[in-house]
Scaffold this active site. Sequence first.
Site, PDB file in Angstrom:
ATOM      1  N   ARG A 108       0.927  -1.218  -0.009  1.00  0.00           N
ATOM      2  CA  ARG A 108      -0.102  -0.031   0.111  1.00  0.00           C
ATOM      3  C   ARG A 108       0.829   1.246   0.062  1.00  0.00           C
ATOM      4  O   ARG A 108       2.040   1.196   0.603  1.00  0.00           O
ATOM      5  CB  ARG A 108      -1.101  -0.065   1.044  1.00  0.00           C
ATOM      6  CG  ARG A 108      -1.955  -1.123   1.360  1.00  0.00           C
ATOM      7  CD  ARG A 108      -2.886  -0.828   2.445  1.00  0.00           C
ATOM      8  NE  ARG A 108      -3.828  -2.152   2.563  1.00  0.00           N
ATOM      9  CZ  ARG A 108      -4.699  -2.155   3.544  1.00  0.00           C
ATOM     10  NH1 ARG A 108      -4.803  -1.298   4.348  1.00  0.00           N
ATOM     11  NH2 ARG A 108      -5.545  -2.935   3.426  1.00  0.00           N
ATOM     12  N   SER A 152      -8.020  -0.992   0.552  1.00  0.00           N
ATOM     13  CA  SER A 152      -9.127  -1.283   1.573  1.00  0.00           C
ATOM     14  C   SER A 152      -9.555  -0.140   1.937  1.00  0.00           C
ATOM     15  O   SER A 152     -10.234   0.638   1.007  1.00  0.00           O
ATOM     16  CB  SER A 152      -8.415  -2.171   2.722  1.00  0.00           C
ATOM     17  OG  SER A 152      -9.353  -2.601   3.900  1.00  0.00           O
ATOM     18  N   HIS A 153      -9.862   0.270   3.161  1.00  0.00           N
ATOM     19  CA  HIS A 153     -10.752   1.528   3.636  1.00  0.00           C
ATOM     20  C   HIS A 153      -9.754   2.647   3.734  1.00  0.00           C
ATOM     21  O   HIS A 153     -10.222   3.771   3.950  1.00  0.00           O
ATOM     22  CB  HIS A 153     -11.426   1.327   4.948  1.00  0.00           C
ATOM     23  CG  HIS A 153     -10.381   0.777   6.184  1.00  0.00           C
ATOM     24  ND1 HIS A 153      -9.699  -0.432   6.307  1.00  0.00           N
ATOM     25  CD2 HIS A 153      -9.781   1.765   7.030  1.00  0.00           C
ATOM     26  CE1 HIS A 153      -8.717  -0.185   7.251  1.00  0.00           C
ATOM     27  NE2 HIS A 153      -8.883   1.110   7.837  1.00  0.00           N
ATOM     28  N   ASP A 157     -14.593  -6.277   1.999  1.00  0.00           N
ATOM     29  CA  ASP A 157     -14.159  -7.474   2.898  1.00  0.00           C
ATOM     30  C   ASP A 157     -14.474  -7.263   4.307  1.00  0.00           C
ATOM     31  O   ASP A 157     -14.147  -8.138   5.020  1.00  0.00           O
ATOM     32  CB  ASP A 157     -12.846  -7.733   2.650  1.00  0.00           C
ATOM     33  CG  ASP A 157     -11.861  -6.610   3.020  1.00  0.00           C
ATOM     34  OD1 ASP A 157     -12.321  -5.584   3.383  1.00  0.00           O
ATOM     35  OD2 ASP A 157     -10.386  -7.362   3.065  1.00  0.00           O
ATOM     36  N   ARG A 158     -14.995  -5.979   4.465  1.00  0.00           N
ATOM     37  CA  ARG A 158     -15.490  -5.572   5.800  1.00  0.00           C
ATOM     38  C   ARG A 158     -16.973  -4.996   6.165  1.00  0.00           C
ATOM     39  O   ARG A 158     -17.420  -4.878   4.949  1.00  0.00           O
ATOM     40  CB  ARG A 158     -14.732  -4.475   6.515  1.00  0.00           C
ATOM     41  CG  ARG A 158     -13.162  -4.712   6.575  1.00  0.00           C
ATOM     42  CD  ARG A 158     -12.277  -3.799   7.321  1.00  0.00           C
ATOM     43  NE  ARG A 158     -10.923  -3.998   7.111  1.00  0.00           N
ATOM     44  CZ  ARG A 158     -10.254  -3.235   8.150  1.00  0.00           C
ATOM     45  NH1 ARG A 158     -10.494  -2.704   9.085  1.00  0.00           N
ATOM     46  NH2 ARG A 158      -8.700  -3.512   8.046  1.00  0.00           N
TER      47      ARG A 158
END
Length: 548
Positions: free
Chosen positions: A49, A148-149, A310-311
Amino acid sequence: MTAQNPAAGKPVDPASLANVPRLVTAYFAGKPDATDPTQRVAFGTSGHRGSSLKNSFNEDHILATTQAICDHRREKGLSGPLFIGIDTHALAEPALASAAEVFAANGVEIMIDDRGGYTPTPVISHAILSYNKGRTKDLADGVVITPSHNPPEDGGYKYNPPHGGPADTDVTAIVEKNANRYMEAGLKGVARMPYDRARKAQTTHLHDYIGPYVADLGNIVDMALVKSAGVRIGIDPLGGAAVHYWQPIVERYGIEATIVNDAVDPTFRFMTADWDGKIRMDCSSPFAMASLIQMRDRFDVAFANDTDADRHGIVTRSNGLMNPNHFLATSIAYLFAHRPHWGRDAAIGKTVVSSSIIDRVARKLNRKLVETPVGFKWFVEGLGSGAFGFAGEESAGASFLKRDGTVWTTDKDGIVMGLLAAEIIAKTGRDPSQLFTELTDELGVPFYERIDVAATPKQKSLLKALGPEQLNIKEMAGEPVRAIRTKAPGNDQSFGGIKVETDAGWFAARPSGTEDVYKIYAESFRGEDHLKSIQSEAQAAIARVFAG
């Protein structure tokens, strides 16, 4: 401790939004310094990332990492298709183009979304497992381009091997090493062809991701029951990769659901600011979820997903946004009572920093509990074999078996967790918050909090290597200490920190991998004051170690 920004939970100032043209320009124009640790390829628990504005996520990173993945595939004899998906971050589409150029030049069969859209992480896992079922050779694997977030300025790139879940360090360490070697050599040895040719290559295929995933959902969640009960559902994809999945789900299963926001905007201007004033699509944060929480009276249950889905974040009418640990415990109690085809030996997987209410639920159910280090990779094998009925982590990520006891995904799936909340209401007539209250009436009320404490790199190294004898705690918050751990009891693997347990509470301390802080997770079953005592005594004990 970290302080809350005054902007938390409020609409974002337009002046602070990401400059997307500048971000994309920096992706192609920026050249990372391979000798600078902050600009090298670095695989954490969820891949590499970074941000193009910091030269930590540029085209060179993707070209080099993709070639390293191609090398790994050749070495392991992986000749099946590679399923590749992206989320809605601004750097995802540029990274997809770069990756496609290298995969095509290496002759790798890649499967790209046939609608030119976005693909959630769990859908990639589901696709890999579906393809590989019954096969012993020509196995498929996958790549998900997502941070992701994380904030809009970030990009991410992660690899899922044939088991369908996150790659373990035995794979990522090699990929990371070889990617950096390519970067140091100025990308010499990286095969690449122009993007137009790569898209037209015989090895590049358009793939329907939505159809097979949506069609299979009824085999993991009782969608017919959700429909017949008329559960009113609110859904907020938070502008993420699940955005174009929900309408097909609603239409196929005839459920009463409202998608409250279907906007896709790489600045994520529709979000409310997170605790630190930044935009972060964190569906477990009450600040990032402020808009959906305000709508809770319109629905029996509402839920959101982070950007790669995924969350999960569950909002109930009775109590607002559920603490992730609370929903994990409620889900476990419900599923093991309503999945008669799961094996009697199917265990429960949890991370070492998840709530101990899960331990108490497991004892009540007479089910084996397997406690692992942080990271979903530790659950992959168990979910794949059916040894775990359910596996989840404190950061609102979980997956579980199909209703017949076979594997669904080996990565976190926020979509099915949201739909499970609707099934729970349909089956019991009570929402997950009400069921959790019933659980705690019987098993005790947990008071859980994670805080961040400033720490230098040297202090973080000390904490990571800390042993029970150095901490030397015999009593905590008025109770005798019954265990001090540096390894997870479920698999005897180090979790990179230390955990101290008493009968009524515990704390765990771990250094952050990206910030100059360490994290203290703490829990009490005696109340807020007892929790504060545990936290303060934990900080004092660690401060003594730092002081030498």
